[in-house]
Design a protein around this motif. Structure first.
Motif, PDB file in Angstrom:
ATOM      1  N   ARG A  60      78.865  88.953  60.568  1.00 37.30           N
ATOM      2  CA  ARG A  60      80.193  88.739  59.789  1.00 37.30           C
ATOM      3  C   ARG A  60      81.141  88.147  60.989  1.00 37.30           C
ATOM      4  O   ARG A  60      81.349  88.538  61.928  1.00 37.30           O
ATOM      5  CB  ARG A  60      80.876  90.193  59.495  1.00 37.30           C
ATOM      6  N   HIS A  62      85.344  87.209  60.650  1.00 34.25           N
ATOM      7  CA  HIS A  62      86.642  87.286  59.865  1.00 34.25           C
ATOM      8  C   HIS A  62      87.293  85.981  60.491  1.00 34.25           C
ATOM      9  O   HIS A  62      87.767  85.858  61.200  1.00 34.25           O
ATOM     10  CB  HIS A  62      87.399  88.729  60.142  1.00 34.25           C
ATOM     11  N   GLU A  80      82.182  90.306  63.989  1.00 28.06           N
ATOM     12  CA  GLU A  80      81.956  91.653  63.907  1.00 28.06           C
ATOM     13  C   GLU A  80      80.433  91.766  64.230  1.00 28.06           C
ATOM     14  O   GLU A  80      79.560  91.728  63.491  1.00 28.06           O
ATOM     15  CB  GLU A  80      82.190  92.242  62.465  1.00 28.06           C
TER      16      GLU A  80
END
Length: 108
Positions: A60, A62, A80
């Motif tokens: 992930r 962001h 992440e």
């Protein structure tokens, strides 16, 4: 030269797309991801950029800001866990509430 297809120009309401990672880099302490296509509208003309998430099956990223540099859209943010690999398939999703707020209130 990596060019990013700007799907937000074709359909401003589009929130999600599939994409391929063209590059992942660290520039002055900022992590930058470049995709082959994107729904993230960059910061331009005094308006804020879209924010959201880029993800693959187990990774992930962001997105806290998007910038246009020539024909590329630079997605800036934080991972992440592990970094994406070049040519990895990902899904890019702009934050719907923030995007609506941008359009309605012209957030700077």
């Amino acid at each position: 030269m990596f060019n990013t297809k700007r799907l937000y120009e074709e359909d401003p309401a589009l929130l999600t797309c599939s994409a391929r990672v063209l590059d992942v880099m660290d520039e002055n302490g900022m992590t930058v991801v470049i995709l082959d296509q994107t729904v993230f509208r960059p910061q331009e003309g005094g308006t804020a950029s879209d924010i959201g998430l880029i993800e693959s099956e187990h990774k992930r990223f962001h997105v806290t800001r998007a910038e246009r540099l020539e024909d590329r859209i630079r997605h800036i943010g934080t991972f992440e866990g592990e970094l994406f690999e070049v040519d990895e398939a990902v899904t890019a999703t702009a934050n719907e509430e923030f995007k609506k707020e941008l359009e309605e209130n012209k957030i700077d």
